[in-house]
Design a protein around this motif. Structure first.
Motif, PDB file in Angstrom:
ATOM      1  N   MET A 286       3.173  -7.785  12.095  1.00  0.00           N
ATOM      2  CA  MET A 286       2.370  -6.960  12.824  1.00  0.00           C
ATOM      3  C   MET A 286       2.841  -6.904  14.375  1.00  0.00           C
ATOM      4  SD  MET A 286      -0.119  -5.350  11.202  1.00  0.00           S
ATOM      5  CE  MET A 286      -1.243  -4.551  12.398  1.00  0.00           C
TER       6      MET A 286
ATOM      7  N   TYR B 283       1.055   1.932   7.854  1.00  0.00           N
ATOM      8  CA  TYR B 283       2.007   0.875   8.330  1.00  0.00           C
ATOM      9  C   TYR B 283       3.235   1.331   8.433  1.00  0.00           C
ATOM     10  CZ  TYR B 283       4.567  -3.421   8.921  1.00  0.00           C
ATOM     11  OH  TYR B 283       6.000  -4.017   9.172  1.00  0.00           O
TER      12      TYR B 283
ATOM     13  N   GLN C 125      -0.168   0.412  15.266  1.00  0.00           N
ATOM     14  CA  GLN C 125      -0.089   0.434  13.894  1.00  0.00           C
ATOM     15  C   GLN C 125      -1.491   0.368  13.286  1.00  0.00           C
ATOM     16  OE1 GLN C 125       1.942  -3.311  13.251  1.00  0.00           O
ATOM     17  NE2 GLN C 125       3.950  -2.367  12.934  1.00  0.00           N
ATOM     18  N   TYR C 126      -1.511   1.577  12.185  1.00  0.00           N
ATOM     19  CA  TYR C 126      -2.739   1.693  11.635  1.00  0.00           C
ATOM     20  C   TYR C 126      -3.743   2.390  12.446  1.00  0.00           C
ATOM     21  CZ  TYR C 126      -1.360  -1.770   8.198  1.00  0.00           C
ATOM     22  OH  TYR C 126      -0.556  -2.564   7.012  1.00  0.00           O
TER      23      TYR C 126
ATOM     24  N   VAL D  86      -8.380  -2.915   8.425  1.00  0.00           N
ATOM     25  CA  VAL D  86      -7.523  -3.622   9.155  1.00  0.00           C
ATOM     26  C   VAL D  86      -7.919  -4.606  10.363  1.00  0.00           C
ATOM     27  CG1 VAL D  86      -5.765  -3.069  11.144  1.00  0.00           C
ATOM     28  CG2 VAL D  86      -6.129  -1.529   9.067  1.00  0.00           C
TER      29      VAL D  86
END
Length: 257
Positions: free
Chosen positions: A146, A230, A224-225, A8
């Motif tokens: 994102m 996701y 996120q992550y 990521v």
């Protein structure tokens, strides 16, 4: 966990192409009464400052707050400057990357997917504790965009302080142990409710873990992550007040009154 986070981080790093591109100034809206666009409580005022740009390579919608009414004016000035700098740099990065990708698309003979930048904010609480969140969504032509949310928690005192999670608790108390176990229990409860194992790789919170307060309860936020794929989005876990209040510093309890 380390491998996933490394992938990521690499993806995010390669997505930022810096360049010397002029950044248009964010346009301040005309002065409006409180009911027409500002949020006010305990003399703290959030006034939106917006800019919208639509170009062939990208679209940007940016609204950041200009904050007034803090007891510490020097801190207030610095905070507003940081927010404006963040917006300007985010716009510059979007312009640079979209321009670079447009050139690649032209050379490669493929159609550019226009990039996008969307910055907005949400006021959570004002008063002795000033709390708000800034949400940034970016799209650079991939399968999905994102989203990142930055939470601000500020002790609105004569000498203001930007609070981290570790600042809330009395020394000597293992607040991480308490919160980690409660989060693990909530994940386990969700697995039991749904009947399948959740895709979390949660190991524990950090000293500067994102947080906010809602109805007196502590809410722990993840990006996120950060602890899940996701598809899970940005998980958050509510820690009931009775589970942590006795761990708080006295001055923090005063801020929450």
């Amino acid at each position: 966990m380390t491998t996933r986070k490394s992938v990521v981080s690499a993806l995010l790093s390669t997505s930022l192409i810096l360049g010397a591109i002029a950044v248009p100034a964010l346009a301040a809206p005309p002065v409006q009464p409180a009911a027409a666009g500002t949020q006010q409580e305990s003399r703290i005022v959030f006034t939106p400052k917006s800019t919208n740009i639509s170009a062939k390579e990208y679209e940007a919608k940016i609204t950041i707050p200009i904050i007034s009414g803090l007891a510490d004016k020097a801190f207030e000035t610095q905070l507003n400057a940081e927010l404006q700098k963040f917006a300007a740099e985010s716009l510059k990065n979007t312009q640079a990357q979209s321009k670079a990708d447009a050139e690649l698309a032209k050379k490669g003979g493929w159609e550019l997917r226009p990039h996008a930048l969307d910055i907005s904010y949400n006021v959570i609480h004002t008063g002795k504790l000033l709390s708000f969140a800034v949400t940034t969504y970016t799209y650079t032509g991939g399968a999905h965009g994102m989203t990142n949310v930055t939470y601000y928690n500020i002790a609105n005192l004569d000498k203001a302080q930007s609070l981290q999670l570790s600042d809330l608790f009395q020394p000597g108390f293992d607040f991480k142990y308490v919160i980690n176990n409660l989060i693990k229990q909530q994940i386990a409860d969700e697995e039991k409710r749904t009947g399948f194992e959740m895709s979390y790789w949660f190991e524990g919170i950090s000293d500067n873990q994102a947080f906010s307060f809602k109805d007196g309860n502590l809410v722990i936020h993840f990006g996120q992550y950060e602890i899940a794929p996701y598809a899970v989005g940005m998980p958050s876990f509510t820690i009931p007040a009775h589970r942590f209040q006795n761990l708080l510093k006295a001055d923090i309890r005063d801020l929450l009154k």
